[in-house]
Each structure stands twice: as structure tokens, then as C-alpha cells.
Design a protein around this motif. Structure first.
Motif, mmCIF file in Angstrom:
data_model
loop_
_atom_site.group_PDB
_atom_site.id
_atom_site.type_symbol
_atom_site.label_atom_id
_atom_site.label_comp_id
_atom_site.label_asym_id
_atom_site.label_seq_id
_atom_site.Cartn_x
_atom_site.Cartn_y
_atom_site.Cartn_z
ATOM 1 N N SER A 205 4.249 9.652 -5.723
ATOM 2 C CA SER A 205 3.814 11.041 -5.117
ATOM 3 C C SER A 205 4.354 12.049 -5.783
ATOM 4 O O SER A 205 5.560 12.154 -6.268
ATOM 5 C CB SER A 205 3.820 10.825 -3.557
ATOM 6 N N GLU A 206 3.560 13.230 -5.590
ATOM 7 C CA GLU A 206 4.132 14.545 -6.251
ATOM 8 C C GLU A 206 5.074 15.009 -5.372
ATOM 9 O O GLU A 206 6.032 15.822 -5.671
ATOM 10 C CB GLU A 206 3.059 15.436 -6.617
ATOM 11 N N SER A 207 5.151 14.692 -4.099
ATOM 12 C CA SER A 207 5.853 15.070 -2.950
ATOM 13 C C SER A 207 7.303 14.265 -2.939
ATOM 14 O O SER A 207 7.298 13.036 -2.380
ATOM 15 C CB SER A 207 5.179 14.989 -1.741
ATOM 16 N N TYR A 208 8.342 14.933 -3.015
ATOM 17 C CA TYR A 208 9.526 14.167 -3.212
ATOM 18 C C TYR A 208 10.190 13.746 -1.793
ATOM 19 O O TYR A 208 10.809 12.604 -1.567
ATOM 20 C CB TYR A 208 10.775 15.031 -3.750
ATOM 21 N N PRO A 209 9.586 14.347 -0.610
ATOM 22 C CA PRO A 209 10.104 13.763 0.692
ATOM 23 C C PRO A 209 9.322 12.597 0.941
ATOM 24 O O PRO A 209 10.056 11.429 1.461
ATOM 25 C CB PRO A 209 9.406 14.799 1.742
ATOM 26 N N MET A 210 8.232 12.311 0.338
ATOM 27 C CA MET A 210 7.503 10.752 0.499
ATOM 28 C C MET A 210 8.214 9.714 -0.293
ATOM 29 O O MET A 210 8.424 8.831 0.042
ATOM 30 C CB MET A 210 6.225 10.911 0.144
ATOM 31 N N ARG A 211 8.706 10.325 -1.379
ATOM 32 C CA ARG A 211 9.386 9.369 -2.316
ATOM 33 C C ARG A 211 10.946 8.908 -1.644
ATOM 34 O O ARG A 211 11.216 7.944 -1.734
ATOM 35 C CB ARG A 211 9.600 9.930 -3.760
ATOM 36 N N MET A 212 11.436 10.013 -1.168
ATOM 37 C CA MET A 212 12.710 9.900 -0.294
ATOM 38 C C MET A 212 12.496 8.876 0.904
ATOM 39 O O MET A 212 13.205 7.764 0.890
ATOM 40 C CB MET A 212 13.322 10.894 0.016
ATOM 41 N N ALA A 213 11.343 9.026 1.563
ATOM 42 C CA ALA A 213 11.026 8.120 2.622
ATOM 43 C C ALA A 213 10.773 6.674 2.243
ATOM 44 O O ALA A 213 11.409 5.803 2.858
ATOM 45 C CB ALA A 213 9.950 8.566 3.248
ATOM 46 N N LEU B 296 0.853 -1.144 -0.089
ATOM 47 C CA LEU B 296 -0.098 0.018 0.037
ATOM 48 C C LEU B 296 0.964 1.235 -0.078
ATOM 49 O O LEU B 296 0.358 2.094 -0.471
ATOM 50 C CB LEU B 296 -0.921 -0.152 1.224
ATOM 51 N N LEU B 297 1.834 1.039 0.606
ATOM 52 C CA LEU B 297 3.019 2.409 0.819
ATOM 53 C C LEU B 297 3.458 2.872 -0.640
ATOM 54 O O LEU B 297 4.041 3.886 -0.680
ATOM 55 C CB LEU B 297 3.883 2.114 1.767
ATOM 56 N N LEU B 298 3.938 1.701 -1.314
ATOM 57 C CA LEU B 298 4.284 2.028 -2.591
ATOM 58 C C LEU B 298 3.896 2.980 -3.405
ATOM 59 O O LEU B 298 4.573 3.351 -4.225
ATOM 60 C CB LEU B 298 4.760 0.530 -3.146
#
Length: 1223
Positions: free
Chosen positions: A342-350, A335-337
Motif C-alpha cells: 500500500s502507498e500508506s505507510y501506517p497500513m504497512r506498519m500495521a 488477503l490483508l498482505l
């Protein structure tokens, strides 16, 4: 009294000041005396006494209202009252909890459990109120100014008293400001004890129980809102315990989920503590549902690209939770993948970081072999997700991917397949636009090399040639073994068939000659076969091992023992076959091992060229990582590492030698890191090695650094060794070993002896005594028989001799030659030797020694430099040198000693010397009776005899021919002496000024001592001194301008017309060496006199335009830069011709032209016109060096005031003009 806990909590959160209390004492509007009286009644008589007797006394409306009144005016109470009030509430609550627990434990009193509901709710409400207000009171007292004296006692309460009542948090009773923090841990412990109750038995309905749990846990969540409180470990653990107990035992999961999500949304300091709380809940309380629900809720959220606060908070929470509880995150990773898109790069980094944590968790888990395949599949899928992020649009995400892979390299599991893919993608990232990505990519490549899995068999070194040889050897061996196995199988089948045929023939012969008993025995055997149903031939066919033929007499005995022998042979062959099969499998595995190692090495090697370019980056951390990479690559013996090691040597000129701090990391300066790298590679001793061997190794390393080194590399190496010598990092034993190598009488390789003197000359830059103590060795070796056979050795020996006078350094654009400027004057500290010193005799012998090697010119150049640098009267020795070389070039003795040369070269030399003789006659050499320099003192060296020149011109034609090489030597020396004499005149000028200034200082000191000079006399002396300096400068300028090349007694003046004639007649003088040296000397003559330059500079431009030799054109371009510096007014009129070099077909000429123009334009020596467009074209040149130089030029030009803007119209017009003219 009707009391609904949920409604009262809502009213309390809305507005505390307007909270309605039926029996409100209005503490806020009381004067001090009334407040004290109320407190005394409260604690001594009413509330405390009642609660001490019975904890359920709180349900008394008067007592409860009194507590609420005090809490409403909490900020007006004395500090001691605050502590008593908190103790009263917590002790009453604990008493009620104990009472409730006793009731729950007693079966007889089970019916009276409901009686404890109201007291518990009242205490929970009061405790929540106190916690909400206590923090505000504590902060107000801290922020309040120094306390004022207590107000006087007044009667009554009114508006006037209300204004003067303290509103800053409590009444000062002399105990100092009240702080809430020391009481928090105890309060949380009380709440934890309350949560030990079985609340489902006290509150039957879920809404009532949820209201109580929310009320009692609300203080814990409120405490978490303070970043200061959450830094305390005790407070943090107390909060975790409250939340975990409420969730585990009281159905607080949904409420906790809402509260935690709100904390993550609004408080930036809570992501990590909330993740830790969920980890405690999962590990200590075995409750993972809350964490999973929160992960599912986060997976369903959407974050915009412009939102920064929310995504950062949630990303930190996910990373911390993945670090502490990776198994929980693994369950919800599908689910988290969704946040990878996501448009937000901090979430992609996480998510990238979480994927790395999951890979580590799965790889390090101790699962059985049955799940090995599934585990490898999971790891492979997660690695694919990581590799896809190499193409992320955000550089932060790409950098995070590389960091994640770097941490995975530290694991004992090596991931061989994924490692190769990661290496290839990381090498591609070296060309990323973001410097941070490039920096982390370099660090990852370094980590990949350090942790590579290919060191199990051969020690871990990664030299490409060795691995290719190993791969070829194992491939050849495997091919041979496999071919033998195939041939062996075919041979076995053929041998088996042949054996069966032989046996059938033997049996037939035996039947014919067999006696009767034998026949009976045979019949018995047949009966046995019929019983068993297995013929003997079939049993023999089952065994494919060949048998030897036996005689007919022994046939019977063999048949009896055949069974056990066949079984033994079968077992032996099976063992051999298994061994052979294992050997083939082993070879295949080795081949695969070598193939993967080769693939890894080649991928690393493919990034070496880009890595070398990154050494010139302007980003300091990037350069430092590149230096570390090449150090590691050199240790692992990568073939291309040597190129980077040599290239990084130029970093010695970096300015930032001080350590700096970036991103919390301390970074060394580039210069210091380079010195550290070279010291560890070449100078640090190795363990387990004798001291003598250590010295030999270090000396050998230093010498090898000079092999195949360019001039730029030698210059940088000199600065490195000078710095290390100044710091005392070069041991004296190493220096002694270098002298031993240089002066050895053994037949050593030329490069080895050359390298030794090169390094010794570099060491002498810092410590002059290294050379001055061994001058005799230099003269014996470098300027002796060895030097005459190896002119390169003698050239570097001359450079080492120059260190006797110190080194020439460029400081802030000014050249200093072992001198120091003091108060505007020149204090000469240089060493000047008399001309009868053996050094000069040896130098003269080296220059005049007959040879035909082109290395002579480099040696002669450095020898002349040494003469002018060390000699007291260098003009005298050079005068003699020129005359002797002229005698050899034009004299009769030089003609018969010519070596055998080709007919074409001989014809060129004949034409050449005929022209030179004609030119000599035109110059009327016989009229020059005294050939000397015109300086402050005239040389007494005998002049070149007129008779010898006249006889040289009048000899018959076959003997009138000379040697072009000798003439080239003469012209070269004349040109170099001319340019060095200018430097010498400048030194004479400075020395005269220095002596003049010292004399004036002495006169001034005498005048001051006598105090006889007036102020006017002092000013007149200053004016006279200034005029004297001007006079000295004008005199030296006149010598340079009119006497060196035009003086009646000047030796150089004789050769000017000859050089001009040779340069201006290329169709007559066809010898390439002569034309090159003549052009070079002509360029030097142009820098001597403005008059000579004005008359003949057009010839130099003509040669530049018409010459087919790129070396000649390149030398002219560099010479034009020197001419422009010397006589800018003359050059500026013809500067357009220099720009034509930017269109030259030879890359070296184009590069030198661009460098010269860059220097002249940036230093303001020539004016920029429309030709700027020609330099702009170089930005798109196919040669990267030229494009980089052009880019550097425009970068530096942009720092000038509107330089590019002002020349932009001319540049555009230049482009348009070229477009119109082009076909």
C-alpha cells in the motif's frame, strides 16, 4: 395511526425540531407554568398511570404524542422531569419485554405475539430519541454559564416568551446540572434485555425485524461516538454486549459491519474498542463471521499516500484485533498482505506488527508433532515477509520491523535460522539514514545478544577465539571418528573373508583324520543341514565377527556352542554400532551448533566499527543505546567491545546531564549513563567475593584502564574518575591499594606501577590530600632509583606532584590554575614551596641524571612544569639546570663517557659538535660573565666559566667533539623553560595586580570609615589604580618582549642564535633528534617575543616546506597555531603557507593542519580568504577522520553570520584557479 418505524427514525435523524407530531403540545413555546401543568398531567394522570397499569398503553395516540412532545422539547424540561421521563420509558419497555416473553413462552397465547410488535417499536423509538437528545442536553448544561434566576410566571406563549425561554438545556430546579453519563449503563442494560427476545417470532418479515434491531441498537452506537463515555469500563462493556447480542441472535451482522466501518472511518478513538467488541463476539459468543467480513472489507480498501486519518485508524484496529484474536487475523492474512504494498505507510506498519503477532501465536501454539513441519513452514514464510520490509522506503516501517523482531526475541522459541538473517540485516541497518532506525537497530542487537541461544553448553560467553577453538576441536574429532568408522568397516570385511578361509582349511584337515564315529556324527550333522536347508557355513557368514583358531581336539565342542556365542556377539556389535552412530550424530550437531554460534558472533563483530562511530551521534537516544550495547557486549566478552568501551569514555564531556523525556520515556543524560556503565563494569563489587578481593579487583580494573591509553583517553578517564571521586564513589581502601601497588618493593610489571600513579594523580584532581599525604612515597619511588630506570614512571610522578597545586581546568575557554576570580581580581590559592624543598632537588637530579632514552624528554617536560607550578623562584632552579646541562654538553667530562654507537651516528655527532663549537665562538660566549634570567630578582647561581668554554673550543680535533643527545637535551630544556617562563610572568602580573587591588580596597575602606574622602578623591583613586594596573602590564610585557631573548644578562638570549643556526643548517646538522628538538624549541622561542617572531618566523615556514620528517612538520603546524594566537598580525601575512599543510602527504600533518585552522578560523584569529576551498576539498578525503573534521568545521562555520556565503565567491575562484593551473 400509521407508524412506520424505519421512516420515523429517518425523520428523527434529519431534523428533530421540525419533526411533525399530530397532537404536539409545543412544549418549547410554553411558559413555565404550562410546562409544569403538562408534566403533572403527564406523570400523574395520563401516561405514567396508563403505563403502570398496562405497558401497551403506549400505543394510545394521545399518550405516545405526549411522550414525543416532551422529547421534542427535552432541553426545556426541569432536571427532575428528565429522570422521570427516562425511568418511564425504560420501565415501560422492560414491562413490555416481560409481557412479550411470557406470551412467547405460553403456547396458548402464541397467536397474540403480534400484538406486542407496536408497543416494542414505540418504546424503541422513544428510547432512541431520548438518547440522541440527552447527550446534547447534558453538554449544553455543562457549557452554560452560571444559572440566572428563574423567570417570572407569565401567561400565554408568544415570540417574547420564546426569546426569554432557556435554551441551554433544561430548567434549573436547584438540583444542579443534569448529566447523562450515570444513566448510560442502566440504559444499555435495558437494551440488552430487549435483545434477549426472540425477535424472529415477533417480526415475521426480515425488513421489519431489521428496522427494530437498528432502532434499538442505534443508542449504543451513538454512545460510542463520545470518547469520554468510552473511557468508562462499564459503558464500554455494555456497548459490547448490545452489539454482540444483536449480531449473534438477531441477524445484525451486516448492519454492525456498516456501523463499525463508519466508526473506524470517522472516529479516531474507536479502533481499539471496536476490535475489543469483535473479540468479545468471537470468544464469548462464538461468532467470528463479523470479524472476518470486516477484515475482508478492509483488505479490499485502497489507501492513498496522502491520506493519514483513515489508514491510521484502520491500522490501529488491525493491530489491536491481531493482538487479541490472532487466529481470526491469520485466516484472512492472505488477503490483508496486499496492504504491504500500500502507498500508506501506517497500513504497512500495521501489517508488519500483525506478522510479528502471528509468528508469536504460531510459535507458542501447542500443536502436535504431525503439524510441526507445517508450522515451521508458516513461521519461515512470515519471517521472509518481515525481512523484506527492511528495504521499505519509509523509515517508520523499517523501525517497526526492528521493533517487531525485538519483541520476538523475548519468546522462549529462539528461531536460530531466522535469528542469523535478522542479525545481518540489523547490522546493515546501523548505517540507515534515519536516526530512529539506527537507534532501534542498536537496541535489537543488544536484545539479540542478551537472548542468544548459544549458552547451553559453555555458559553463554561469546569470545570469538574460544568459539573458533571449540569449532576446530570438534571438527577434528569428528573427522577422526568418521575415518575410524570407515577403516573399521573395511577391516571387518577383510577379517570375515579370512575367517571363512581358515575354517574351510580346518574342516578339510579334520575330515582326513576323523575316526568312524566322528564320521557318523558328521553324517548326522549333514542330515540336519539337509532338513533345515541352512548350511553351517552360511550361518557363520552371516556373522562378520572374527574368530580365533582352535585346536583340532576342541573343534567338536566349539561347534556345539557356536550358535549362542554368535548371537551374543551380534547383539554387542549392534549396540556398539548404534553407540558409535549416536556419537557421530552428536559430534555433527555440536559442529553445527558451534558453526551457528561463530556465524552469530562474527555478524555482531562486523557491526562494532559502525557502532563505535554512532557513539559520536548528535541523537541522544542513539548514543544511549550504543552505550548499553557496548556494556552488554563487554559482559559477553566480545573481542571488539573494548574499542567501544574506550571510545565511549569521551562522552564524559557531554553537557546534557539532566534527565529528559522523549516519546513518553524517561532518558538519563549521556554523562550519567556513561558513569553508570563504567561503575557497573569496573567499580561495582561482585557477589560471592571477599572484601579484600573486591578491593584488589577494583584497583586492578582501574590500573588496566590506563594500559595502551592515548592522551585523549587519559584526559577523559581523568574527568570520569574526578567526577566519581567528587561523588564519593571511590572507596578509601581502593586508594590505599593503589598506593600499595605504586610503592611496592617487589618486581612488578612497569605498566602496573605506572597505571597506579596515573590513577592516583587523577584522584588527586578532586581530592588534593590523596597526594599531599604521600609526597615522601612519590619522591622515594617515582623520583628515586625506580624512576631513574623507568622514566615514564617518573613523568607520571611529576604529574601527580603537580596536583599539590590543584588542577588546571578549562572553564568556558579560559584557563584557571587553582585560582578563583573575585570581583575581577585574582585570589591566589595556589601552593608555593621554597626552593630548598626536597621535591626540587629530586626533580633536578632526575633531569640531570645521565640517560639516552627518548622518554627523558617527556619526563623533563613534566618536571619543568612541576618546578614552575610549585616553586617560589622557579627561574633560579631552571637557571642552574641550563648551566649544568650546558656544562655536560660542551664540557670535557662528557666526552670520554660516550657509549658505543654506530660509526655513522658517531660521524654525525662529530660534524654536529664542530658546527656547534664554531657557532659558540661566533656568539662570543666568553663575554658573558653573568648568565641569568632578567626578572624582578637576579639569580646568584654561578655562571658557566668562560675558561671551560674557551678550552672546549681549543682542544684538539678528536676531543673537540661532544654528544648530540646531550645537546638535544639542553636545547629542549631551554625551549620549554622559555615557554613556561611566559606563563610564570603572567602569574606574576596577576599577583601584582591582586596585591595592588587589595591595597586599594584597604585604603578605600579606611576612607569610608573616616568619611573624609570626597567623591572627586574616590574617582581620582580609581583612575590612579587603573594607571597602576596598566603600568604593571606594560612592565611585564617589556620584560617578555625585550629582555628574555634580547637582554644583556639573559641566559635564554645566548641560545637563540644557536637554535636558529641549527634549524637553518639541516645539511650540516644531520642528527634527526637534534633537528626535531631544535625546531620545537625554536617554535617556542617565537611565542616569547614579537620582535624575535618578526625576524625569524619565515625560517619556520621554510622548515615546514622543506622538511622530510612528518613529526617535524606536525609540530610546526601546531606551533604556528600558538604563534597565530600570540602575534596574529605577524602570522596573518603568511597564513597562506599554513594551508599548504592540507595537501601534505602525511595524514597526521594534514589532520593537525585542519584542526589548527578550524580553531583559528572559528575563533576569529585569522581571516578567511579564498583558501576556504582547500578546506572544502577535505570533505572528500579518503581518511574518515579528516572528512569528519572538515564536516564539523563547515557545520560550525555555518552558524556564523553569512560566513560561508561571503566567502563563496573566493572559494569558487580558488577552485577555478587550481583547475586552470593543473595539467
Amino acid at each position: 395511526m400509521s407508524f412506520n418505524l424505519q421512516e420515523e427514525c429517518q425523520l428523527l435523524q434529519q431534523d428533530v425540531l421540525n419533526y411533525s407530531i399530530p397532537r404536539d403540545h409545543d412544549v418549547r413555546n410554553m411558559d413555565r407554568a404550562a410546562v409544569i401543568d403538562l408534566l403533572e398531567d403527564m406523570f400523574d394522570e395520563v401516561a405514567v398511570e396508563s403505563i403502570s397499569q398496562s405497558s401497551d398503553a403506549i400505543i394510545d395516540e394521545e399518550v405516545f404524542d405526549t411522550y414525543r412532545s416532551l422529547l421534542k422539547g427535552l432541553d426545556t424540561l426541569p432536571n427532575t422531569a428528565l429522570n422521570k421521563l427516562l425511568d418511564s420509558i425504560t420501565s415501560g419497555l422492560l414491562s413490555e419485554v416481560e409481557s412479550t416473553q411470557r406470551t412467547l413462552d405460553s403456547p396458548e397465547e402464541a397467536s397474540s405475539v403480534a400484538e406486542h410488535k407496536k408497543p416494542l417499536e414505540y418504546y424503541a423509538f422513544l428510547l432512541q430519541w431520548f438518547v440522541l437528545s440527552a447527550d446534547k442536553v447534558s453538554e449544553a448544561q455543562k457549557a452554560q454559564a452560571p444559572p440566572s434566576p428563574a423567570p417570572g410566571k407569565r401567561k400565554g406563549a408568544g415570540p417574547k416568551g420564546k426569546k426569554k425561554a432557556p435554551t441551554g438545556g433544561g430548567i434549573d430546579d436547584g438540583s444542579g446540572p443534569w448529566t447523562w453519563e450515570p444513566h448510560i449503563s442502566h440504559t444499555l442494560a435495558v437494551i440488552s434485555k430487549v435483545l434477549r427476545l426472540k425477535t424472529h417470532r415477533v417480526w415475521v418479515t426480515a425488513p421489519e425485524r431489521d428496522a427494530f434491531i437498528n432502532c434499538i441498537t442505534r443508542p449504543a452506537y451513538y454512545i460510542t461516538e463520545s470518547e469520554v463515555y468510552m473511557k468508562s469500563n462499564d459503558i464500554r462493556l455494555g456497548v459490547y454486549k448490545v452489539i454482540c447480542l444483536a449480531v449473534k441472535h438477531h441477524g445484525h451482522g451486516f448492519g454492525a459491519q456498516i456501523s463499525i466501518m463508519q466508526c473506524l472511518q470517522y472516529y479516531e478513538h474507536l479502533p481499539e474498542p471496536m476490535a475489543e467488541a469483535l473479540t468479545v463476539l468471537a470468544k464469548e459468543f462464538d461468532y467470528t463471521q463479523l470479524a472476518e467480513e470486516i477484515l475482508r472489507e478492509i483488505a479490499g480498501k485502497q489507501f492513498g499516500g496522502q491520506d493519514t486519518k483513515g489508514p491510521r485508524s484502520f491500522s490501529r484496529f488491525l493491530v489491536r484485533l491481531g493482538e487479541l484474536s490472532p487466529r481470526i487475523v491469520l485466516k484472512q492474512i492472505s488477503l490483508l498482505l496486499t496492504h504491504l504494498d500500500s502507498e500508506s505507510y501506517p497500513m504497512r506498519m500495521a501489517l508488519v506488527e500483525i506478522v510479528g503477532m502471528l509468528i508469536r501465536e504460531i510459535a507458542m501454539s501447542d500443536e502436535g508433532e504431525q503439524e510441526q513441519e507445517a508450522r515451521e513452514k508458516k513461521i519461515s514464510n512470515l519471517f521472509e515477509l518481515l525481512m523484506e520490509r527492511f528495504l521499505d522506503v519509509s523509515s517508520y516501517v523499517r523501525a517497526k520491523v526492528i521493533n517487531t523482531l525485538s519483541r520476538l526475541c523475548d519468546l522462549p522459541v529462539k528461531f536460530p535460522k531466522q535469528r542469523l538473517v535478522a542479525t545481518e540485516l540489523t547490522v546493515a541497518s546501523l548505517e540507515d539514514k534515519a536516526s530512529s532506525v539506527r537507534r532501534y537497530a542498536i537496541a535489537l542487537l543488544t536484545k539479540l545478544v542478551l537472548t542468544h541461544p548459544y549458552g547451553l553448553m559453555h555458559g553463554g560467553l561469546l569470545r570469538l577465539e574460544e568459539w573458533e577453538a571449540r569449532y576446530a576441536a570438534v571438527s577434528k574429532e569428528l573427522k577422526e571418528v568418521e575415518s575410524k568408522a570407515v577403516e573399521g568397516g573395511i577391516a571387518d570385511e577383510e577379517d570375515g573373508e579370512s575367517e571363512n578361509n581358515d575354517r574351510m582349511e580346518e574342516d578339510a584337515a579334520a575330515d582326513d583324520n576323523r575316526s568312524e564315529p566322528e564320521t557318523q556324527s558328521n553324517n548326522d550333522a549333514n542330515e540336519e543341514e539337509s532338513r533345515t536347508g541352512t548350511p553351517t557355513d552360511e550361518r557363520e557368514d552371516e556373522d562378520a565377527t572374527p574368530k580365533k583358531k582352535v585346536s583340532k581336539q576342541k573343534k567338536k565342542s566349539k561347534r556345539k556352542s557356536e550358535g549362542p556365542a554368535l548371537e551374543a556377539l551380534t547383539n554387542e556389535q549392534a549396540a556398539l554400532a548404534a553407540l558409535e552412530s549416536n556419537h557421530i550424530l552428536h559430534l555433527k550437531l555440536r559442529k553445527r551448533y558451534y558453526a551457528e554460534g561463530l556465524d552469530f558472533i562474527k555478524r555482531i563483530e562486523s557491526g562494532m566499527e559502525i557502532m563505535t562511530q554512532l557513539l559520536g551521534s548528535k541523537n541522544k537516544p542513539e548514543v544511549l543505546e550504543a552505550v548499553d550495547f557496548f556494556k552488554v557486549a563487554h559482559d559477553y566478552q566480545f573481542a571488539s567491545a573494548e574499542v567501544g568501551i574506550k571510545k565511549m569514555l569521551h562522552l564524559i564531556w557531554s553537557k546534557d546531564n539532566n534527565s529528559t523525556t522523549e516519546d513518553g520515556m524517561e532518558l538519563k543524560g549521556i554523562r550519567s549513563r556513561l558513569i553508570e556503565c563504567y561503575r557497573s563494569l569496573y567499580f561495582d563489587p561482585l557477589p560471592d567475593m571477599e572484601p579484600k578481593q573486591q578491593v584488589n579487583r577494583i584497583a586492578r580494573n582501574m590500573i588496566e584502564l590506563t594500559y595502551d591509553a592515548t592522551l585523549a583517553e587519559l584526559t577523559s578517564l581523568e574527568e570520569l574518575i574526578r567526577t566519581m571521586t567528587d561523588d564519593g564513589q571511590i572507596h578509601s581502601d581502593v586508594i590505599a591499594k593503589l598506593w600499595q601497588v605504586y610503592g611496592s618493593e617487589k618486581q612488578l610489571p612497569k605498566n602496573q606501577r605506572r597505571g597506579a600513579i596515573i590513577i592516583l594523580g587523577m584522584l588527586a584532581v578532586a581530592k588534593r590530600h590523596i597526594v599531599s599525604d604521600r609526597v615522601d612515597v612519590l619522591l622515594k619511588v617515582g623520583l628515586g632509583p625506580l624512576g631513574k630506570t623507568d622514566l615514564t614512571l617518573s613523568r607520571y610522578t611529576c604529574i601527580a606532584l603537580q596536583r599539590l597545586n590543584g588542577s588546571v581546568k578549562n572553564v568556558k575557554g579560559k584557563w584557571y590554575l587553582s585560582v578563583y576570580c573575585l570581583s575581577g581580581s585574582l585570589l591566589d590559592k595556589s601552593v608555593r614551596l621554597p626552593m630548598d624543598n626536597p621535591i626540587f632537588r629530586k626533580l633536578q637530579d632526575m633531569i640531570e641524571h645521565p640517560c639516552r632514552s627518548k622518554d627523558w624528554f617527556g619526563m623533563a617536560e613534566q618536571a619543568i612544569n612541576t618546578i614552575y607550578l610549585l616553586g617560589e623562584h622557579p627561574d633560579r632552579l631552571c637557571n642552574e639546570l641550563i648551566k649544568n646541562l650546558a656544562q655536560r654538553a660542551f664540557g670535557r667530562a662528557a666526552i670520554p663517557s660516550q657509549p658505543q654507537i654506530s660509526s655513522q651516528a658517531q660521524k654525525d655527532d662529530e660534524d654536529l659538535m664542530e658546527d656547534v663549537i664554531e657557532e659558540s665562538e661566533a656568539l662570543q660566549l666568553e663575554d658573558k660573565s653573568n648568565l641569568s634570567f632578567t626578572t624582578a630578582r637576579n639569580s646568584q647561581t654561578p655562571a658557566l666559566s668562560v675558561g671551560s668554554q674557551r678550552s672546549l673550543a681549543q682542544t684538539p680535533a678528536p676531543t673537540d667533539l661532544g654528544d648530540a643527545f646531550h645537546l638535544s637535551q639542553l636545547i629542549f630544556v631551554v625551549g620549554h623553560v622559555a615557554i613556561k617562563h611566559i606563563v610564570y610572568l603572567e602569574m606574576v602580573e596577576k599577583e601584582c595586580k591582586r596585591q595592588k587591588e587589595e591595597k586599594e580596597k584597604e585604603e578605600k575602606s579606611k576612607n569610608k570609615a573616616k568619611k573624609s574622602g570626597s567623591k572627586e578623591n574616590g574617582e581620582e583613586l580609581d583612575q590612579v589604580a587603573g594607571n597602576a594596573e596598566d603600568e604593571i602590564g606594560e612592565r611585564i610585557a617589556a620584560v617578555r618582549e625585550t629582555e628574555l631573548l634580547y637582554g644583556s644578562e639573559s641566559l635564554l638570549a645566548l641560545f637563540g642564535p644557536m637554535i636558529i643556526h641549527i634549524c637553518g643548517s639541516p645539511h650540516r646538522f644531520k642528527n634527526q633528534l637534534l633537528r626535531t628538538t631544535a625546531t620545537l624549541s625554536f617554535s617556542k622561542f617565537l611565542c616569547v617575543s614579537s620582535q624575535f617572531c618578526d625576524q625569524h618566523h619565515r625560517l619556520l615556514f621554510k622548515i615546514l616546506e622543506t622538511s622530510n620528517d612528518p613529526n617535524v612538520r606536525s609540530n610546526i603546524v601546531i606551533a604556528l597555531g600558538d604563534v597565530a594566537v600570540s602575534f596574529s598580525n605577524i602570522f596573518d601575512e603568511n597564513s597562506d603557507a599554513l594551508y599548504k599543510g592540507l595537501s601534505d602527504r602525511d595524514m597526521v600533518v594534514k589532520k593537525n593542519t585542519l584542526m589548527v585552522l578550524t580553531h583559528l578560523i572559528l575563533n576569529g584569529m585569522i581571516k578567511v580568504k579564498g583558501q576556504l576551498g582547500e578546506m572544502a576539498k577535505c570533505l572528500e578525503d579518503t581518511d574518515t577522520r579528516i572528512a569528519d573534521l572538515a564536516r564539523l568545521f563547515f557545520t560550525e562555520l555555518s552558524t556564523k553570520d553569512n560566513a560561508i556565503y561571503n566567502n563563496l565567491p573566493d572559494g569558487i575562484a580558488h577552485f577555478n584557479h587550481n583547475t586552470v593551473d593543473s595539467p
